[in-house]
Scaffold this motif. Structure first.
Motif, PDB file in Angstrom:
ATOM      1  N   GLN A   3      20.196  44.500  32.395  1.00 25.51           N
ATOM      2  CA  GLN A   3      18.789  43.212  32.028  1.00 25.51           C
ATOM      3  C   GLN A   3      19.380  41.919  31.226  1.00 25.51           C
ATOM      4  OE1 GLN A   3      17.770  46.524  32.365  1.00 25.51           O
ATOM      5  NE2 GLN A   3      17.168  46.165  34.375  1.00 25.51           N
ATOM      6  N   ARG A   4      19.725  42.715  29.295  1.00 24.82           N
ATOM      7  CA  ARG A   4      19.779  41.726  28.962  1.00 24.82           C
ATOM      8  C   ARG A   4      21.186  40.602  29.459  1.00 24.82           C
ATOM      9  NH1 ARG A   4      18.790  45.580  25.031  1.00 24.82           N
ATOM     10  NH2 ARG A   4      16.789  44.983  24.692  1.00 24.82           N
ATOM     11  N   GLU A   5      22.485  41.447  29.836  1.00 18.93           N
ATOM     12  CA  GLU A   5      23.676  40.769  29.676  1.00 18.93           C
ATOM     13  C   GLU A   5      23.270  39.685  31.023  1.00 18.93           C
ATOM     14  OE1 GLU A   5      26.589  43.406  31.640  1.00 18.93           O
ATOM     15  OE2 GLU A   5      26.663  44.406  30.059  1.00 18.93           O
ATOM     16  N   GLY A   6      22.401  39.752  32.094  1.00 17.16           N
ATOM     17  CA  GLY A   6      21.704  39.327  33.139  1.00 17.16           C
ATOM     18  C   GLY A   6      20.924  37.992  32.578  1.00 17.16           C
ATOM     19  N   MET A   7      20.435  38.194  31.716  1.00 21.60           N
ATOM     20  CA  MET A   7      19.786  36.853  31.061  1.00 21.60           C
ATOM     21  C   MET A   7      20.626  36.090  30.479  1.00 21.60           C
ATOM     22  SD  MET A   7      16.571  36.754  31.744  1.00 21.60           S
ATOM     23  CE  MET A   7      15.749  36.142  30.234  1.00 21.60           C
ATOM     24  N   ALA A   8      21.773  36.989  29.711  1.00 23.33           N
ATOM     25  CA  ALA A   8      23.007  35.714  28.320  1.00 23.33           C
ATOM     26  C   ALA A   8      23.181  35.114  29.238  1.00 23.33           C
ATOM     27  CB  ALA A   8      23.105  37.405  27.521  1.00 23.33           C
TER      28      ALA A   8
END
Length: 198
Positions: A3-8
């Motif tokens: 999820q963090r990778e996707g937001m970034a």
């Protein structure tokens, strides 16, 4: 985590492109998170444009249900997000972009087609005076971001054409990993995201 990778990734790519994550990772939740991030950090909480979330008909309502479950301040999202299915989206785009031809149809057929067009497209609905020259100018003016969920179900015909033709600065395609079924899907998704007809 994913999820963090996707937001970034979305932020690094100016909220435009194709996000392919495995089923169950939370693409819908990431879309909601991106909207909230945009509202809070890009607009400073003062924006009024809507967010568009297009999905297959069988998934209609999923976005609202997931936001109700996972977001604390879901009211902000609910008031700004418009959900529609691919067929409705394609019909709106086609009707707006062929408006001169639609206006030449017999009254009954013309009125049926015109009923598909959202009211905020018109500067004066009673005189059938449009406020926008085409569907792209309409969607850019009205929607802050456009998300297309399970875009693998819209890879052909009028649905694909409508998404491809939409030249929006914040257009994000969501799909399960494209390499799972057909390596050519990656090419198709990128072409649609970039607005290239293949």
């Amino acid at each position: 985590n994913k999820q963090r990778e996707g937001m970034a990734w979305m932020e690094a790519n100016n909220y435009s492109g194709m996000m392919a994550l495995d089923t169950g990772v939370g693409k819908t939740l990431l879309a909601g998170g991106a909207m909230m991030h945009f509202i809070n950090h890009k607009e400073g909480g003062g924006g009024t444009k809507k967010f568009l979330f297009v999905s297959p008909k069988r998934l209609q309502g999923n976005f609202s249900r997931e936001m109700s479950t996972f977001l604390k301040d879901k009211g902000v999202i609910e008031s700004r997000v418009e959900e529609m299915n691919y067929l409705k989206f394609a019909r709106i785009v086609r009707t707006i972009d062929t408006l001169p031809a639609v206006m030449k149809k017999p009254k009954e057929k013309r009125d049926k087609d015109l009923a598909r067009i959202p009211l905020d497209f018109w500067s004066d609905r009673s005189k059938l005076k449009p406020a926008y020259k085409d569907s792209t100018s309409y969607f850019k003016a009205v929607y802050q971001m456009c998300f297309f969920d399970e875009v693998n179900e819209a890879l052909s015909g009028s649905k694909r054409k409508a998404i491809t033709d939409l030249k929006h600065p914040h257009k994000i395609l969501l799909s399960a990993s494209p390499m799972e079924k057909d390596p050519l899907d990656l090419y198709r998704f990128v072409a649609i995201a970039k607005g290239d007809n293949y």
